[in-house]
Design an enzyme around this catalytic site. Structure first.
Site, mmCIF file in Angstrom:
data_model
loop_
_atom_site.group_PDB
_atom_site.id
_atom_site.type_symbol
_atom_site.label_atom_id
_atom_site.label_comp_id
_atom_site.label_asym_id
_atom_site.label_seq_id
_atom_site.Cartn_x
_atom_site.Cartn_y
_atom_site.Cartn_z
ATOM 1 N N ASP A 43 0.832 -1.210 0.000
ATOM 2 C CA ASP A 43 0.000 0.000 0.000
ATOM 3 C C ASP A 43 0.865 1.257 0.000
ATOM 4 O O ASP A 43 1.970 1.261 0.536
ATOM 5 C CB ASP A 43 -0.921 -0.021 1.238
ATOM 6 C CG ASP A 43 -2.095 0.928 1.078
ATOM 7 O OD1 ASP A 43 -2.372 1.363 -0.065
ATOM 8 O OD2 ASP A 43 -2.737 1.251 2.098
ATOM 9 N N LEU A 75 10.088 -20.890 -5.207
ATOM 10 C CA LEU A 75 9.178 -19.990 -4.503
ATOM 11 C C LEU A 75 7.828 -20.041 -5.203
ATOM 12 O O LEU A 75 7.777 -20.104 -6.437
ATOM 13 C CB LEU A 75 9.725 -18.553 -4.581
ATOM 14 C CG LEU A 75 8.796 -17.422 -4.136
ATOM 15 C CD1 LEU A 75 8.729 -17.350 -2.610
ATOM 16 C CD2 LEU A 75 9.265 -16.072 -4.677
ATOM 17 N N HIS A 78 2.310 3.121 -9.027
ATOM 18 C CA HIS A 78 2.064 1.697 -9.278
ATOM 19 C C HIS A 78 3.216 1.090 -10.083
ATOM 20 O O HIS A 78 3.638 -0.031 -9.824
ATOM 21 C CB HIS A 78 0.739 1.493 -10.016
ATOM 22 C CG HIS A 78 -0.472 1.952 -9.234
ATOM 23 N ND1 HIS A 78 -0.659 1.638 -7.910
ATOM 24 C CD2 HIS A 78 -1.551 2.701 -9.593
ATOM 25 C CE1 HIS A 78 -1.800 2.167 -7.491
ATOM 26 N NE2 HIS A 78 -2.356 2.827 -8.490
HETATM 27 C C1 IPE Z 1 -5.452 -2.721 -0.010
HETATM 28 O O1 IPE Z 1 -5.127 -1.394 -0.222
HETATM 29 C C2 IPE Z 1 -5.475 -3.462 -1.294
HETATM 30 C C3 IPE Z 1 -4.214 -3.552 -2.024
HETATM 31 C C4 IPE Z 1 -3.014 -3.143 -1.642
HETATM 32 C C5 IPE Z 1 -4.320 -4.184 -3.297
HETATM 33 P P1 IPE Z 1 -6.236 -0.253 -0.287
HETATM 34 O O2 IPE Z 1 -5.498 1.014 -0.492
HETATM 35 O O3 IPE Z 1 -7.270 -0.598 -1.285
HETATM 36 O O4 IPE Z 1 -6.868 -0.328 1.172
HETATM 37 P P2 IPE Z 1 -7.808 0.687 1.960
HETATM 38 O O5 IPE Z 1 -8.923 1.036 1.043
HETATM 39 O O6 IPE Z 1 -6.985 1.885 2.301
HETATM 40 O O7 IPE Z 1 -8.236 -0.063 3.174
HETATM 41 C C1 IPE Z 2 -1.724 0.160 -3.332
HETATM 42 O O1 IPE Z 2 -1.466 1.506 -3.390
HETATM 43 C C2 IPE Z 2 -1.976 -0.445 -4.698
HETATM 44 C C3 IPE Z 2 -3.383 -0.807 -4.971
HETATM 45 C C4 IPE Z 2 -4.367 -0.757 -4.127
HETATM 46 C C5 IPE Z 2 -3.677 -1.262 -6.307
HETATM 47 P P1 IPE Z 2 -2.647 2.571 -3.375
HETATM 48 O O2 IPE Z 2 -3.031 2.854 -4.781
HETATM 49 O O3 IPE Z 2 -3.738 2.128 -2.487
HETATM 50 O O4 IPE Z 2 -1.897 3.824 -2.761
HETATM 51 P P2 IPE Z 2 -2.488 4.879 -1.730
HETATM 52 O O5 IPE Z 2 -2.970 4.112 -0.533
HETATM 53 O O6 IPE Z 2 -3.588 5.609 -2.428
HETATM 54 O O7 IPE Z 2 -1.309 5.743 -1.409
HETATM 55 MG MG MG Z 3 -4.127 2.418 -0.478
#
Ligand code: IPE
Ligand code: IPE
Ligand code: MG
Length: 258
Positions: A28, A139, A45
């Site tokens: 995240d 792995l 990303h």
């Molecule tokens: C969790 O991250 C899902 C992934 C990393 C794929 P999110 O960014 O979607 O989670 P919330 O919405 O902050 O809980």
């Molecule tokens: C995690 O990073 C990746 C996915 C959920 C696909 P985020 O896109 O949730 O990044 P933040 O949380 O907005 O910084």
């Molecule tokens: Mg996020």
């Protein structure tokens, strides 16, 4: 505790080492990483894919057998359509670019989650990659895509219900162990270490069943900044913990000496 379960506990504990066998990660913070640099979210990303590559290499080097990564949750469809599309495009291109190298490095690739909503091209590439790497042993890299922990439990229940309907299972005999073979990660040990980057301290509907006794590690570091040194810190934190699985600390010490 009877004699048999005592022996089982000792054997189980002896099988646990300072290096986790299975690491599960919520990657995240990509969006915030990009935003703080004045970039588009997709740039975060893209950077995140590089970190995945490094982490896979590290896990192979360390002899970690399973790495499960949350790439797209069942709730992420709620994001702007353009971001969802770009994420799908990135998934496809990362798969095309990396799969040969993963195969060469003896990595088994697979996806858990309901991928039926993905485009036909992506679905067939995923299936090809899974088939090609099926026998690899270094792995197992599992990508959770359109995955939700509640979905996983519900789909396992549906499979078990079908067995009951066919007369193959008597509902009176159902235990936790009856459901486990139908869960998405049935052939992997439960995660030993869970890592969430990006500062949030929540599960966000990741592996709900399987995380019951997993050690949790939360870090404010954003996923695109989660480098080797950060992973070492997480592993050091894990190695410093005493896992008790409901027992007392003294019991654990005694079992280790046995
Ligand atoms: C969790 O991250 C899902 C992934 C990393 C794929 P999110 O960014 O979607 O989670 P919330 O919405 O902050 O809980
Ligand atoms: C995690 O990073 C990746 C996915 C959920 C696909 P985020 O896109 O949730 O990044 P933040 O949380 O907005 O910084
Ligand atoms: Mg996020």
């Amino acid at each position: 505790m009877d004699k048999k379960s005592k022996t089982d506990t000792a054997a189980f504990l002896a099988s646990k080492s300072d290096i986790p066998q299975h690491v599960a990660v919520i990657m995240d913070g990509n969006g915030r990483w990009a935003k703080s640099r004045g970039l588009l979210r997709i740039a975060g990303h893209r950077k995140g894919v590089e970190r995945v590559r490094d982490l896979v290499t590290r896990c192979v080097e360390k002899g970690i057998k399973h790495l499960t990564l949350f790439a797209f949750s069942s709730e992420n469809w709620r994001r702007p359509a353009q971001e969802v599309q770009l994420l799908m495009d990135l998934f496809l291109s990362a798969l095309d670019n990396e799969i040969k190298k993963l195969h060469k490095n003896n990595v088994r690739f697979r996806v858990i989650g309901d991928i039926s909503r993905f485009g036909d091209n992506l679905i067939s590439r995923i299936r090809q990659a899974e088939t090609m790497t099926l026998d690899n042993k270094a792995l197992t890299l599992t990508i959770a895509a359109n995955y939700g922990g509640r979905w996983d439990i519900a789909q396992a229940c549906a499979q078990l219900a079908r067995r009951v309907q066919n007369g193959e299972t008597d509902p009176a005999t159902i235990t936790e162990a009856s459901l486990e073979p139908f869960l998405s990660l049935a052939d992997a040990p439960e995660p030993d270490l869970f890592i969430r980057t990006g500062g949030e301290q929540r599960i966000s509907n990741f592996l709900l069943w399987q995380l019951a006794y997993t050690e949790m590690y939360f870090t404010p570091v954003l996923w695109p900044d989660f480098d080797r040194a950060q992973f070492e810190q997480a592993l050091a934190s894990y190695a410093g913990r005493q896992r008790r699985f409901g027992l007392t600390g003294d019991q654990i010490e005694a079992a280790r000496r046995a």
